[in-house]
Design a protein around this motif. Structure first.
Motif, short mmCIF file in Angstrom:
data_model
loop_
_atom_site.label_atom_id
_atom_site.label_comp_id
_atom_site.label_asym_id
_atom_site.label_seq_id
_atom_site.Cartn_x
_atom_site.Cartn_y
_atom_site.Cartn_z
N ALA A 182 0.93 -0.98 -0.01
CA ALA A 182 0.14 -0.29 0.40
C ALA A 182 0.92 0.98 0.46
CB ALA A 182 -1.17 0.00 1.02
N GLY A 183 -0.07 2.64 -0.65
CA GLY A 183 1.61 3.56 -0.61
C GLY A 183 0.04 4.70 -1.64
N GLY A 184 1.39 5.84 -1.54
CA GLY A 184 1.25 6.57 -2.99
C GLY A 184 0.92 5.54 -3.62
N ARG A 185 0.98 6.46 -5.28
CA ARG A 185 1.11 5.69 -6.25
C ARG A 185 2.36 5.15 -7.29
NH1 ARG A 185 -4.10 4.13 -7.95
NH2 ARG A 185 -5.62 4.75 -7.18
N GLU A 186 3.26 6.52 -6.65
CA GLU A 186 4.17 6.58 -7.09
C GLU A 186 5.29 5.69 -6.04
OE1 GLU A 186 7.76 9.41 -5.75
OE2 GLU A 186 6.89 10.02 -8.03
N VAL A 187 5.34 5.28 -5.09
CA VAL A 187 5.98 4.53 -3.90
C VAL A 187 5.36 3.18 -4.18
CG1 VAL A 187 5.73 4.28 -1.69
CG2 VAL A 187 6.26 5.91 -2.64
#
Length: 264
Positions: A247-252
């Motif tokens: 899970a994460g921000g889309r870049e990460v």
């Protein structure tokens, strides 16, 4: 009011009451009730009491709904809505007096099977620090009246979080996974409460999170928080006995997914 908002309000109300009970029992002193999968995987009397309270409150408000709780298992309903509950996520922290524990409640559409349900509402209450993270499908994720948003770019490297299973036999593999992702990391956090890790991803306090072997009640509420905060959540090794959530921000998320699915 949409169904997801209605369910979110109910989840929040119940999580607030359940969190207060958990906090009081912690202040009074914790009694261990049993161990589960391993000696490290404990359950306290408070876990059972808090889950019973949540189950009773849901039954009073929505008698036809199903229920899936960590301590009492699954019960099918008639309405098409199932409540997925971890009464005290982070039980070891709770037993030791570490304030990183929470009550996690999600309402999903469908049976208690993560592969087929759609999460509609979520509440994650961290009573020791006085924070309740909430989400409703299509209406965002929130904390104290502020809409949450995941991290965007991470030019200094990503602050990542993870967790380890209770079985010592899995720890070498978990540590190897950490070693693989550290080149993209600014640092690593290990809080011991999956729903809080996911809530912190939703709030932008953590940039990304990965962990193997989560159970449905560990991630149901937190996963919706991340999605409603604009983040991405996926699973890898879906056929394995210990699939991994990312899970994460889309870049990460994209970077983590690329690293963790790279053939070695």
């Amino acid at each position: 009011m949409t169904l997801s908002l209605e369910l979110s309000e109910l989840a929040t109300e119940i999580a607030r009451e359940a969190g207060e009970l958990a906090r009081r029992r912690r202040d009074e002193g914790v009694r261990l009730a049993a161990t589960k999968s391993t000696l490290a995987d404990i359950v306290t009397e408070a876990d059972r009491e808090v889950e019973a309270l949540i189950r009773d409150r849901i039954r009073e408000a929505r008698a036809g709904d199903g229920f899936l709780g960590e301590e009492t298992g699954a019960e099918l309903g008639e309405s098409g809505i199932t409540w997925v509950v971890d009464p005290i996520d982070g039980t070891v922290n709770y037993a030791y007096g570490i304030p990183a524990y929470n009550v996690s409640i999600a309402a999903v559409s469908g049976n208690p099977e993560p592969e087929s349900w759609e999460a509609l509402a979520a509440a994650v209450n961290a009573p020791a620090v006085g924070e309740i993270f909430t989400a409703a499908l299509g209406h965002g994720a929130w904390l104290a009246g502020n809409r949450l948003a995941v991290t965007g770019e991470t030019p200094a490297g990503a602050l990542l979080a993870t967790g380890f299973g209770y079985d010592p036999a899995t720890h070498a593999d978990d540590l190897a996974t950490v070693s693989r992702v550290m080149p993209m990391a600014r640092d690593l956090r290990r809080m011991g409460a999956a729903a809080l890790d996911l809530a912190y991803v939703a709030a932008g306090r953590i940039d990304g999170y990965f962990e193997r072997g989560l159970r449905p009640w560990d991630h149901a509420a937190g996963e919706l928080l991340v999605r409603e905060a604009g983040g991405a959540v996926s699973w890898i090794d879906s056929s394995a006995t210990r699939p991994m959530l990312i899970a994460g921000g889309r870049e990460v998320h994209a970077k983590l997914h690329a690293i963790l699915t790279e053939k070695r």
